[in-house]
Design an enzyme around this catalytic site. Structure first.
Site, PDB file in Angstrom:
ATOM      1  N   HIS A  25      -2.776  -0.873   5.705  1.00 30.62           N
ATOM      2  CA  HIS A  25      -1.325  -1.013   5.856  1.00 30.62           C
ATOM      3  C   HIS A  25      -0.864   0.080   6.832  1.00 30.62           C
ATOM      4  O   HIS A  25      -1.478   1.152   6.899  1.00 30.62           O
ATOM      5  CB  HIS A  25      -0.708  -0.788   4.468  1.00 30.62           C
ATOM      6  CG  HIS A  25       0.753  -1.034   4.348  1.00 30.62           C
ATOM      7  ND1 HIS A  25       1.692  -0.119   4.755  1.00 30.62           N
ATOM      8  CD2 HIS A  25       1.443  -2.074   3.832  1.00 30.62           C
ATOM      9  CE1 HIS A  25       2.900  -0.587   4.490  1.00 30.62           C
ATOM     10  NE2 HIS A  25       2.776  -1.786   3.937  1.00 30.62           N
ATOM     11  N   ASP A  33      -5.599   4.462  -1.012  1.00 29.55           N
ATOM     12  CA  ASP A  33      -4.327   3.764  -1.112  1.00 29.55           C
ATOM     13  C   ASP A  33      -4.484   2.707  -2.207  1.00 29.55           C
ATOM     14  O   ASP A  33      -5.110   1.669  -1.995  1.00 29.55           O
ATOM     15  CB  ASP A  33      -4.006   3.123   0.242  1.00 29.55           C
ATOM     16  CG  ASP A  33      -2.811   2.190   0.176  1.00 29.55           C
ATOM     17  OD1 ASP A  33      -2.297   1.956  -0.930  1.00 29.55           O
ATOM     18  OD2 ASP A  33      -2.406   1.679   1.237  1.00 29.55           O
ATOM     19  N   GLN A  92      -1.953  -1.660  -3.956  1.00 32.59           N
ATOM     20  CA  GLN A  92      -2.193  -3.026  -4.435  1.00 32.59           C
ATOM     21  C   GLN A  92      -3.197  -3.065  -5.573  1.00 32.59           C
ATOM     22  O   GLN A  92      -3.344  -4.099  -6.227  1.00 32.59           O
ATOM     23  CB  GLN A  92      -2.665  -3.927  -3.289  1.00 32.59           C
ATOM     24  CG  GLN A  92      -1.643  -4.140  -2.185  1.00 32.59           C
ATOM     25  CD  GLN A  92      -0.387  -4.853  -2.663  1.00 32.59           C
ATOM     26  OE1 GLN A  92      -0.389  -5.574  -3.658  1.00 32.59           O
ATOM     27  NE2 GLN A  92       0.701  -4.648  -1.960  1.00 32.59           N
ATOM     28  N   LYS A  97       5.383  -1.831  -7.196  1.00 31.17           N
ATOM     29  CA  LYS A  97       4.368  -2.899  -7.163  1.00 31.17           C
ATOM     30  C   LYS A  97       3.811  -3.154  -8.560  1.00 31.17           C
ATOM     31  O   LYS A  97       3.036  -4.067  -8.757  1.00 31.17           O
ATOM     32  CB  LYS A  97       3.208  -2.525  -6.245  1.00 31.17           C
ATOM     33  CG  LYS A  97       3.599  -1.947  -4.908  1.00 31.17           C
ATOM     34  CD  LYS A  97       3.531  -2.941  -3.797  1.00 31.17           C
ATOM     35  CE  LYS A  97       3.741  -2.260  -2.458  1.00 31.17           C
ATOM     36  NZ  LYS A  97       4.190  -3.193  -1.433  1.00 31.17           N
ATOM     37  N   CYS A 137       2.735  -5.629   7.572  1.00 28.47           N
ATOM     38  CA  CYS A 137       2.555  -4.210   7.933  1.00 28.47           C
ATOM     39  C   CYS A 137       1.092  -3.905   8.238  1.00 28.47           C
ATOM     40  O   CYS A 137       0.609  -2.802   7.919  1.00 28.47           O
ATOM     41  CB  CYS A 137       3.073  -3.273   6.836  1.00 28.47           C
ATOM     42  SG  CYS A 137       4.830  -3.360   6.623  1.00 28.47           S
TER      43      CYS A 137
HETATM   44  N1  PMP Z   1      -0.331   0.301   1.117  1.00 24.74           N
HETATM   45  C1  PMP Z   1      -0.438  -0.964   0.727  1.00 24.74           C
HETATM   46  C2  PMP Z   1      -1.810  -1.576   0.582  1.00 24.74           C
HETATM   47  C3  PMP Z   1       0.721  -1.698   0.457  1.00 24.74           C
HETATM   48  O1  PMP Z   1       0.630  -2.968   0.068  1.00 24.74           O
HETATM   49  C4  PMP Z   1       1.983  -1.082   0.606  1.00 24.74           C
HETATM   50  C5  PMP Z   1       3.266  -1.857   0.369  1.00 24.74           C
HETATM   51  N2  PMP Z   1       3.280  -3.131   0.927  1.00 24.74           N
HETATM   52  C6  PMP Z   1       2.029   0.245   0.995  1.00 24.74           C
HETATM   53  C7  PMP Z   1       0.858   0.912   1.238  1.00 24.74           C
HETATM   54  C8  PMP Z   1       3.310   0.983   1.155  1.00 24.74           C
HETATM   55  O2  PMP Z   1       3.941   1.078  -0.074  1.00 24.74           O
HETATM   56  P1  PMP Z   1       5.465   1.552  -0.171  1.00 24.74           P
HETATM   57  O3  PMP Z   1       6.212   0.701   0.817  1.00 24.74           O
HETATM   58  O4  PMP Z   1       5.827   1.258  -1.588  1.00 24.74           O
HETATM   59  O5  PMP Z   1       5.499   2.985   0.164  1.00 24.74           O
END
Ligand code: PMP
Length: 402
Positions: free
Chosen positions: A120, A197, A200, A223, A360
């Site tokens: 991401h 990270d 998910q 999430k 993203c």
């Molecule tokens: N990493 C992953 C794998 C994600 O799916 C997301 C959110 N889509 C993020 C990071 C970023 O998370 P946040 O927008 O809650 O900071």
């Protein structure tokens, strides 16, 4: 006991509504999950009963709010099997957590930061910024056509120059589940810090930070059925103790004089300013909800739904699925001759909420030569009927768009 998504659904008032005259089918859970009554109640009770600023307060409400906030930290620590609640830093979410780590590390020219193609943007850009600041080099683990990481290439990229290795546990774009335990062990053996990270992973898997062996694990509350604006950076105590603070301000200090400031102990050293008190408390309520249902039961249920969605969608003409068969959480697909945005817009007219675009993950999309996909992503409250509605809606929209 059989998993009962109907009973679970009753806990989520937002799901009872109609969208465009059709019952809402919410399949955008990888973007954010909906919130159960237990979480809504925890937020409301906090403001109705104990709202006050935490720590330093001598009065009753301040003590009650502090106790609830620190109890929330203990709940998160238990959920992650952290050795010590002080290793749980409350942040605004995964993005905030990764930025924190990238900001406190000092690298030099010749050092390398190793990330993966599946990341991401929030696990790419902070590392690029660190590399720009320090003269270090960003290296990227390639992925195979099935959306899994090339483990041989990963091992080939690891060297004594690798100072940080950062990768996700589950890809938000393709649902790929990375072999994080093996990857962590390999990176640690090369002498690298490891940042995971788990944005998910948190909604779909049990996270045991001690078994994982990484140095940092980042996640977002929203999430995992909690509100937005709250998340966690778990960090190994010895590593965090040795690193400098990030933001300066109230709470993160021991003593301030104009000549010099000394810093607070963990976790407060990394929690400058008034935190998201209600968010932390509601996050703990969300984790209690997850425990009540059982993360394994949730995961099994979601796997069945994903499999049914993959089978249903791949039976439609021109559908290409991305990611490996044993994906978790999210299912990405494309349809020949149909733009993902048009598809998403049309099926929204039928009440079905999915996400379209690059998720993203622009470098990942570039790797596959696409601008985006349509992504259906699942949570505990989704049902087999909703999967059928998704497949029907995609089928109908496709025939209208072609
Ligand atoms: N990493 C992953 C794998 C994600 O799916 C997301 C959110 N889509 C993020 C990071 C970023 O998370 P946040 O927008 O809650 O900071």
């Amino acid at each position: 006991m059989a998993f009962d998504s109907v009973t679970i659904r009753a806990e989520f008032p937002i799901l009872a509504q109609e969208v465009n005259g059709r019952p809402l089918v919410y399949l955008d859970n990888a973007a954010t999950t909906q919130k159960p009554l237990a979480v809504l109640d925890a937020s409301r009770r906090y403001y109705e009963e104990i709202n006050a600023n935490i720590h330093r307060g001598t009065h009753h409400l301040a003590r009650a709010a502090t106790a609830a906030h620190e109890a929330a930290r203990e709940t998160v620590a238990r959920h992650l099997n952290a050795a010590d609640p002080a290793e749980v830093i409350f942040t605004a979410g995964t993005t905030d957590s990764i930025n924190l780590v990238a900001a406190i590390l000092a690298l030099s020219p010749g050092d390398e930061v190793l990330i993966s193609t599946l990341e991401h943007h929030s696990n790419i850009v902070p590392w690029q910024m660190l590399c720009e600041r320090s003269g270090a080099t960003l290296q990227v683990i390639p992925c195979h056509d099935d959306g899994t990481l090339d483990q041989d290439a990963f091992r080939g990229l690891l060297s004594e120059r690798t100072k940080v290795t950062a990768f996700n546990w589950i890809s938000n774009a393709f649902g790929t589940v990375n072999p994080v335990h093996e990857m962590t062990a390999a990176a640690k053996a090369a002498g690298s810090l490891v940042v995971i990270d788990a944005a998910q992973a948190a909604p779909h898997l049990a996270i045991n930070v001690q078994a994982l062996g990484a140095d940092f694990v980042a996640l977002s509350g929203h999430k995992v059925y909690a509100p937005t604006g709250i998340g966690v950076l778990w960090g190994k105590r010895a590593v965090l103790d040795a690193l400098p603070p990030w933001r300066g301000g109230g709470e993160m200090i021991k003593e301030v004089t104009f000549a010099k400031t000394t810093y607070n102990d963990l976790p407060f050293k990394y929690e400058a300013g008034t935190p998201n008190i209600e968010g932390a408390i509601a996050f703990a309520a969300a984790l209690d909800f997850v425990h009540g249902v059982g993360i394994e039961a949730i995961s099994e249920h979601e796997k069945k739904l994903i499999k049914a969605a993959a089978d249903g969608l791949s039976s439609l003409p021109g559908v290409k699925l991305y990611g490996p068969d044993d994906r978790a959480g999210a299912l990405s697909f494309a349809i020949e001759g149909v733009h993902h945005y048009d598809l998403g817009t049309l099926i929204d007219q039928m009440g079905v909420a999915v996400r379209t675009g690059h998720h993203c993950c622009q470098p990942l999309m570039a790797r596959f030569g696409i601008t985006g996909t349509t992504r259906a992503s699942f949570a505990a409250y989704n049902t087999a009927e909703e999967v059928e509605k998704l497949v029907e809606a995609v089928d109908k929209a496709t025939s209208m768009l072609r």
